[in-house]
Design a protein around this motif. Structure first.
Motif, PDB file in Angstrom:
ATOM      1  N   GLY A  84       4.324   0.816   8.309  1.00 12.02           N
ATOM      2  CA  GLY A  84       3.311   0.205   7.451  1.00 12.02           C
ATOM      3  C   GLY A  84       2.584   1.241   6.630  1.00 12.02           C
ATOM      4  N   LYS A  85       2.332   0.926   5.353  1.00 17.34           N
ATOM      5  CA  LYS A  85       1.651   1.897   4.484  1.00 17.34           C
ATOM      6  C   LYS A  85       0.959   1.181   3.326  1.00 17.34           C
ATOM      7  CE  LYS A  85       5.956   2.672   1.930  1.00 17.34           C
ATOM      8  NZ  LYS A  85       6.961   3.643   1.491  1.00 17.34           N
ATOM      9  N   CYS A  86       0.064   1.921   2.684  1.00 17.43           N
ATOM     10  CA  CYS A  86      -0.593   1.415   1.473  1.00 17.43           C
ATOM     11  C   CYS A  86       0.315   1.712   0.283  1.00 17.43           C
ATOM     12  CB  CYS A  86      -1.957   2.075   1.284  1.00 17.43           C
ATOM     13  SG  CYS A  86      -3.107   1.692   2.622  1.00 17.43           S
ATOM     14  N   VAL A  87       0.482   0.721  -0.574  1.00 15.77           N
ATOM     15  CA  VAL A  87       1.386   0.886  -1.716  1.00 15.77           C
ATOM     16  C   VAL A  87       0.668   0.497  -3.014  1.00 15.77           C
ATOM     17  CG1 VAL A  87       3.483   0.518  -0.353  1.00 15.77           C
ATOM     18  CG2 VAL A  87       2.322  -1.453  -1.381  1.00 15.77           C
ATOM     19  N   GLY A  88       1.384   0.725  -4.121  1.00 14.46           N
ATOM     20  CA  GLY A  88       0.795   0.464  -5.437  1.00 14.46           C
ATOM     21  C   GLY A  88       0.247   1.754  -6.013  1.00 14.46           C
ATOM     22  N   GLU A  89       0.035   1.739  -7.331  1.00 14.83           N
ATOM     23  CA  GLU A  89      -0.438   2.955  -8.007  1.00 14.83           C
ATOM     24  C   GLU A  89      -1.716   3.491  -7.397  1.00 14.83           C
ATOM     25  OE1 GLU A  89      -0.738   3.012 -12.300  1.00 14.83           O
ATOM     26  OE2 GLU A  89       1.180   1.957 -12.464  1.00 14.83           O
ATOM     27  N   LEU A  97      -1.010  -3.502   0.871  1.00 15.17           N
ATOM     28  CA  LEU A  97      -0.503  -3.143   2.201  1.00 15.17           C
ATOM     29  C   LEU A  97       0.906  -3.698   2.373  1.00 15.17           C
ATOM     30  CD1 LEU A  97      -1.214  -1.944   5.017  1.00 15.17           C
ATOM     31  CD2 LEU A  97      -2.034  -4.228   5.661  1.00 15.17           C
ATOM     32  N   ARG A  98       1.817  -2.830   2.796  1.00 11.82           N
ATOM     33  CA  ARG A  98       3.194  -3.271   3.055  1.00 11.82           C
ATOM     34  C   ARG A  98       3.579  -2.837   4.465  1.00 11.82           C
ATOM     35  NH1 ARG A  98       8.701  -2.171   2.654  1.00 11.82           N
ATOM     36  NH2 ARG A  98       9.918  -3.770   1.545  1.00 11.82           N
ATOM     37  N   LEU A  99       4.142  -3.745   5.249  1.00 10.57           N
ATOM     38  CA  LEU A  99       4.517  -3.422   6.622  1.00 10.57           C
ATOM     39  C   LEU A  99       5.668  -4.321   7.062  1.00 10.57           C
ATOM     40  CD1 LEU A  99       2.791  -5.495   9.119  1.00 10.57           C
ATOM     41  CD2 LEU A  99       1.346  -5.113   7.124  1.00 10.57           C
ATOM     42  N   THR A 100       6.236  -4.020   8.188  1.00  9.59           N
ATOM     43  CA  THR A 100       7.239  -4.896   8.804  1.00  9.59           C
ATOM     44  C   THR A 100       6.683  -5.352  10.142  1.00  9.59           C
ATOM     45  OG1 THR A 100       9.031  -3.697   7.726  1.00  9.59           O
ATOM     46  CG2 THR A 100       9.627  -5.073   9.614  1.00  9.59           C
ATOM     47  N   ILE A 156       3.744  -8.371   2.739  1.00 11.72           N
ATOM     48  CA  ILE A 156       3.006  -7.721   1.661  1.00 11.72           C
ATOM     49  C   ILE A 156       1.621  -8.354   1.577  1.00 11.72           C
ATOM     50  CG2 ILE A 156       4.027  -9.265  -0.098  1.00 11.72           C
ATOM     51  CD1 ILE A 156       3.178  -5.591  -0.758  1.00 11.72           C
ATOM     52  N   GLY A 157       0.595  -7.513   1.564  1.00 13.69           N
ATOM     53  CA  GLY A 157      -0.780  -7.999   1.465  1.00 13.69           C
ATOM     54  C   GLY A 157      -1.435  -7.408   0.227  1.00 13.69           C
ATOM     55  N   PHE A 158      -1.518  -8.194  -0.845  1.00 13.91           N
ATOM     56  CA  PHE A 158      -2.097  -7.686  -2.087  1.00 13.91           C
ATOM     57  C   PHE A 158      -3.607  -7.515  -1.926  1.00 13.91           C
ATOM     58  CE2 PHE A 158       1.821  -9.825  -3.511  1.00 13.91           C
ATOM     59  CZ  PHE A 158       2.431  -8.729  -4.122  1.00 13.91           C
ATOM     60  N   GLY A 159      -4.095  -6.331  -2.327  1.00 11.14           N
ATOM     61  CA  GLY A 159      -5.522  -6.031  -2.212  1.00 11.14           C
ATOM     62  C   GLY A 159      -5.985  -5.830  -0.789  1.00 11.14           C
ATOM     63  N   MET A 160      -5.032  -5.591   0.149  1.00 15.03           N
ATOM     64  CA  MET A 160      -5.400  -5.462   1.564  1.00 15.03           C
ATOM     65  C   MET A 160      -5.176  -4.043   2.104  1.00 15.03           C
ATOM     66  SD  MET A 160      -3.989  -9.174   2.868  1.00 15.03           S
ATOM     67  CE  MET A 160      -4.187  -8.786   4.594  1.00 15.03           C
ATOM     68  N   GLY A 161      -5.111  -3.067   1.190  1.00 16.88           N
ATOM     69  CA  GLY A 161      -4.917  -1.677   1.613  1.00 16.88           C
ATOM     70  C   GLY A 161      -5.994  -1.195   2.572  1.00 16.88           C
ATOM     71  N   ASP A 162      -7.219  -1.733   2.440  1.00  8.65           N
ATOM     72  CA  ASP A 162      -8.325  -1.296   3.298  1.00  8.65           C
ATOM     73  C   ASP A 162      -8.170  -1.788   4.742  1.00  8.65           C
ATOM     74  OD1 ASP A 162      -8.691  -3.949   2.647  1.00  8.65           O
ATOM     75  OD2 ASP A 162     -10.849  -3.804   2.336  1.00  8.65           O
ATOM     76  N   LYS A 163      -7.149  -2.618   5.013  1.00  2.00           N
ATOM     77  CA  LYS A 163      -6.944  -3.125   6.384  1.00  2.00           C
ATOM     78  C   LYS A 163      -5.832  -2.361   7.106  1.00  2.00           C
ATOM     79  CE  LYS A 163      -8.787  -7.676   5.386  1.00  2.00           C
ATOM     80  NZ  LYS A 163      -9.577  -8.356   6.382  1.00  2.00           N
ATOM     81  N   HIS A 164      -5.402  -1.238   6.526  1.00  2.83           N
ATOM     82  CA  HIS A 164      -4.293  -0.480   7.119  1.00  2.83           C
ATOM     83  C   HIS A 164      -4.601  -0.052   8.557  1.00  2.83           C
ATOM     84  CE1 HIS A 164      -1.899   3.215   7.957  1.00  2.83           C
ATOM     85  NE2 HIS A 164      -0.944   2.458   7.451  1.00  2.83           N
ATOM     86  N   GLU A 165      -5.839   0.273   8.813  1.00  3.87           N
ATOM     87  CA  GLU A 165      -6.238   0.753  10.141  1.00  3.87           C
ATOM     88  C   GLU A 165      -5.945  -0.297  11.222  1.00  3.87           C
ATOM     89  OE1 GLU A 165      -7.643   2.773  13.350  1.00  3.87           O
ATOM     90  OE2 GLU A 165      -7.138   3.574  11.367  1.00  3.87           O
ATOM     91  N   LEU A 166      -6.048  -1.588  10.852  1.00  3.54           N
ATOM     92  CA  LEU A 166      -5.833  -2.666  11.831  1.00  3.54           C
ATOM     93  C   LEU A 166      -4.394  -2.693  12.363  1.00  3.54           C
ATOM     94  CD1 LEU A 166      -7.768  -5.648  10.145  1.00  3.54           C
ATOM     95  CD2 LEU A 166      -8.428  -4.439  12.214  1.00  3.54           C
TER      96      LEU A 166
END
Length: 563
Positions: free
Chosen positions: A495-500, A505-508, A520-530
């Motif tokens: 799982g990682k933060c993606v986009g420019e 957030l993208r994960l499997t 894929i979670g658009f605008g959810m990069g800030d939830k990577h820690e979860l």
């Protein structure tokens, strides 16, 4: 985000449908939640048919409307097709004018100027009709409250036919015919048509008199589907049939104007959502930035090369609209911060230079940042004018009514309204509105809600399952895209933060007994820690397809995740 799991439907009904249709429990559950409980209802749901359209003569006054139009055609009267400047109004005008011109040469269109005439039937429009020898006005997507205007037209020898879908007041205009299924004494079986939909029922009735069938009217349904999407009416019953076939026309043989809009879009097949976000804003932009006549010109144009010219102009209006609403939204957000109003329960902002055509969009944008009842004001003549937007389940119309001592006039409904007031009353109104909402709103309503259809395991998500889900479309109010919840998920480690700007957030995700599926979670990069370090989490999502280098695979479109 507030997660709300919908109540489980009646288990007996689910089991019955499961056995009758030979589908799994999840599909049967989703159907019962949508009011589909029998084999025949399921057949109508999955296989919409034009035969499911109601007889237009079931609508109150339909016979009178048809008789008056046929008289006008026989006596070679000038007919003026009048409609609102938004998508529903301009598509309705294009629909009616295009159809009537196949029967009669003396048909013309009129869209009021948003800034000069305002919403609905206008005295200026009636005067235009009188000065140009029009003896019949067909009003679409407006008119149900135009009591005085219809009387004024009558005094000038002009008849009115009203095709509206808004809720009537206590008095109905004294027109030749009033077509509005929301009239209490109208027995039409389906009440949720948009303005363009009511217009379609009138041309269906006219066509029926000429021995034609709904199949003969298919080319008009691209306009009806566009209006259904833009006006956010329920996509069930008759609207579902009209949207289904209208989308087919848009995707196979749209009219030149819609084809010209879509020329720039790299999409094999449009959904109702695409109609809402691609076609509708461009049509709306004409009335917001310049004049709704430009939208009608585009939608009635028969020459494709000319349609491309109209579409290019409208695209410029849309670009201007986007720039304008972006600038005003940023200025409004700065105003909230400058006044230290982040913690209020309402948003009320004002600047005299803000463009009146986009304040409604800006109000919607502000509710995305501060989820609360919102009003955006600008100067309008001697007064201030505002667009109001609400949050789910809070009635902003009632809140405005409670502040009416500070308001000159207002109108609208539960979630959207408009008002004007004197500049000197702005601060008093702003304070009163905050106090009224503070006293009446359930604080839970200030947290955005995600409604979840049902909880499932990832193993349930198969190509066959998704193929059936796709047949639930077209989606919209009363038939939203199914939303699921799954628990005990873990990222497989990549799982990682993606986009420019790394905001997505993208994960499997996988469960103990399932294979992994890409999320894929658009605008959810800030939830990577979860999801980091294989921590367990739960997710709310819809299912869609991802195409990459010619390969198509299923993926989860995340709405929210929690530990």
């Amino acid at each position: 985000m507030r997660w709300t799991l919908k109540p489980k439907p009646d288990l007996e009904k689910v089991k019955h449908l499961q056995e009758t249709l030979q589908v799994d429990e999840i599909i049967a559950t989703l159907l019962v939640q949508r009011g589909v409980e029998t084999y025949n209802e399921a057949k109508a749901f999955f296989r919409p048919s034009l035969k499911h359209l109601h007889n237009p003569y079931l609508m109150k006054d339909m016979d009178k409307a048809v008789a008056r139009i046929e008289k006008a055609i026989a006596q070679k009267e000038n007919i003026l097709v009048f409609g609102d400047y938004d998508v529903d109004g301009t598509t309705a005008v294009a629909l009616m004018a295009t159809y009537l011109k196949t029967k009669h040469d003396l048909v013309y269109t009129y869209i009021p100027n948003r800034y000069d005439e305002g919403y609905g039937v206008s005295k200026k429009g009636i005067n235009f009709a009188f000065e140009n020898d029009f003896t019949l006005i067909i009003a679409l997507d407006c008119g149900i409250k135009a009591i005085e205007k219809v009387e004024y037209a009558k005094s000038l020898g002009i008849d009115f036919i009203i095709c509206d879908h808004h809720r009537p007041g206590s008095e109905i205009p004294n027109a030749v015919a009033v077509l509005d299924p929301k009239q209490t004494d109208c027995n039409y079986p389906y009440k949720e048509l948009c303005g363009c939909g009511v217009g379609f029922k009138l041309i269906q009735a006219l066509a029926q008199n000429d021995g034609l069938t709904p199949e003969d009217l298919l080319p008009y349904l691209d306009l009806v589907a566009t209006a259904i999407g833009a006006d956010i009416v329920p996509i069930n019953g008759e609207n579902r049939v009209l949207a289904y076939f209208g989308l087919h026309v848009i995707n196979t043989k749209p009219r030149p104007g819609i084809k010209a809009i879509l020329e720039q879009v790299e999409k094999a097949e449009l959904t109702i959502t695409d109609v809402v976000f691609i076609i509708a804003p461009r049509i709306n932009a004409a009335g917001r930035m310049e004049h709704g006549n430009f939208a009608v010109a585009l939608l009635t144009e028969e020459d494709y090369e000319m349609a491309k010219v109209h579409a290019a102009n409208i695209d410029n209006y849309n670009l201007e609209r986007r720039e304008t609403d972006k600038e005003i939204t940023e200025a409004a957000l700065q105003q909230i911060e400058a006044h230290k109003e982040q913690e209020r329960v309402t948003t009320v902002v004002y600047h005299e230079s803000w463009h009146k055509g986009v304040i409604g969009i800006v109000a919607s944008r502000l509710t995305e940042t501060y989820y609360r009842p919102t009003l955006v004001f600008t100067k309008s003549g001697e007064n201030l004018a505002a667009s109001a937007r609400s949050v789910k389940d809070f009635d902003v119309y009632n809140a405005l009514e409670a502040c009416s001592e500070h308001i000159e006039q207002f109108g609208g409904h539960k979630y959207a309204a408009g008002l004007t007031l004197k500049k000197e009353n702005y601060e008093a109104f702003k304070q009163a509105f905050e106090e009224v909402v503070s006293k009446t709103i359930d604080r839970n309503l200030l947290i955005p809600e995600i409604k979840i259809d049902t909880q499932i395991d990832l193993n349930a998500i198969t190509p066959k399952f998704y193929r059936i889900l796709k047949q639930f479309a077209p989606f919209g109010p009363s038939n939203m895209t199914p939303v699921f919840m799954s628990e005990n998920l873990r990222d497989t480690g990549y799982g990682k933060c993606v986009g420019e700007d790394k905001t997505h957030l993208r994960l499997t995700a996988a469960q103990p007994n399932s294979n992994g599926i890409v999320c894929i979670g658009f605008g959810m990069g800030d939830k990577h820690e979860l999801i980091s370090d294989k921590k367990p989490f739960k997710a709310v999502y819809s299912i869609d397809e991802n195409e990459w280098k010619g390969n198509i695979s299923l993926q989860l479109k995340l709405r929210d995740i929690k530990a």
